[in-house]
Design a protein around this motif. Sequence first.
Motif, PDB file in Angstrom:
ATOM      1  N   GLU A   1       0.167  -1.247   0.144  1.00 12.74           N
ATOM      2  CA  GLU A   1      -0.270  -0.043   0.035  1.00 12.74           C
ATOM      3  C   GLU A   1       0.792   0.982   0.141  1.00 12.74           C
TER       4      GLU A   1
ATOM      5  N   ALA B   1       4.130   1.911  -1.544  1.00 14.55           N
ATOM      6  CA  ALA B   1       4.437   1.154  -2.410  1.00 14.55           C
ATOM      7  C   ALA B   1       4.044   2.425  -3.084  1.00 14.55           C
ATOM      8  N   CYS B   2       2.323   2.015  -3.650  1.00 14.86           N
ATOM      9  CA  CYS B   2       1.320   2.979  -3.811  1.00 14.86           C
ATOM     10  C   CYS B   2       1.033   3.965  -3.536  1.00 14.86           C
TER      11      CYS B   2
ATOM     12  N   HIS C   1       3.380   5.990  -2.527  1.00 17.07           N
ATOM     13  CA  HIS C   1       4.389   6.764  -2.877  1.00 17.07           C
ATOM     14  C   HIS C   1       4.820   6.934  -4.239  1.00 17.07           C
ATOM     15  N   ALA C   2       4.069   6.205  -5.497  1.00 18.73           N
ATOM     16  CA  ALA C   2       4.183   5.908  -6.835  1.00 18.73           C
ATOM     17  C   ALA C   2       3.184   7.371  -6.838  1.00 18.73           C
TER      18      ALA C   2
END
Lengths: 329, 95
Positions: free
Chosen positions: A315, A317-318, A320-321
Amino acid sequence: MYTQGLDQQGKPEGKRDAPESAADLEAFQKRIDAEEKIEAKDWMPAAYRRTLVRQISQHAHSEIIGMQPEGNWLTRAPTLKRKAILLAKVQDEAGHGLYLYGAAETLGVSRDQMVADLLSGKAKYSTIFNYPTLTWADIGTIGWLVDGAAIMNQIPLCRCSYGPYARAMVRICKEESFHQRQGFDIMLVLCRGSGEQKAMAQDALDRWWWPSLMMFGPHDSESKHSAKSMAWKIKRFSNDELRQKFVDATVPQAEFLGLKMPDDDLRYDKKSGHYRFGEIDWQEFHDVIAGNGPCNRQRLEQRTRAQDDGAWVREAACAHAAKHAAKAA
Amino acid sequence: MQNKEWALYEVFIRTRAGLSHRHAGSLHAADDQMALDYARDTYTRRSEGVSLWVVRSDQIVASDPAESAAFFEPAEDKIYRHPTFYEIPDGVENL
Ligand SMILES: [Fe+2]
Ligand SMILES: [Fe+2]
């Protein structure tokens, strides 16, 4: 590895597929017979696709679950050198799982679906990883026997008719021989060591030999989808042929180590040039497939926990992206 | 698995200077940088590359295998594009 002819454990094909024309099927078989590779976007019979999805995803799951028995010894490897080697080996197995999930995805199944099928128990993985690793000698035995059996099984898969699977197998096979050698090396050191160390090696062999033979799957006479897989050139050798090759290759190695195979029926047959061996306990094999091996529950629980514990990372990482994508826009 | 699945990327590796990048496989990542890091860890653990490309799979435009006969047909009948089409008389050299 570790396709184990589990590909033959599937239920009979009951599902109805969209009708396929005889001309298409014939043209497909012609390509296979001509040793042409089938690529992801090419037309293929639904049953061919289904067989591959089942086999490749089982293979991927086996690589991933297979990290657990060895991972159990990462913090307890006897030296820093052994620890570094084992870490590299286990990391390779994660890589194998990833190559294979990628190959299966080319057939239209999603990664999430495959993981969900593993965690729900719908998808199988090799029975061998449901046995515990009790001593350091088990790590040697796994590399020597389990990766050794994997190599026997995987080398012919490099010529599988499905291109993405074949290419993943080439990559995997390049990495496996290190796995087998580091295992044999552990055994060699133990067998040249104290009486206690040698006894530990023998004990590990006693426990792993028969489960290793089971890795090749049921006898050819029991194997349901084998003929079809052979005709499609997914498989190149039968379960019994591969098992025999493995026995022939491995028995002399045990002799070199000064270890005794736990099989009173084992003998060299001069006439055929093969080792004859005793009957496998198929009841045990079926019990482990059915979920009743020594570690089935533990393996799935640990995999489920890893999946759950990693949820926040995925979650984050998503998030952040998404944040950086918004900034860049 | 409530998370949405990470994007699929294709990985291309240049194994050494002088060679072109070649497709190695695919992976999932949340963004481009993660895709590069994962590609390194997944596909070049034994120094298999000196350069990596990753590209989102949905960004690749591909020809359709079902149409490949028609698509590549214009090249089929132009055999004069190959040097073997031409007959060179005996005695003519360096041609
Ligand atoms: Fe592996
Ligand atoms: Fe391995």
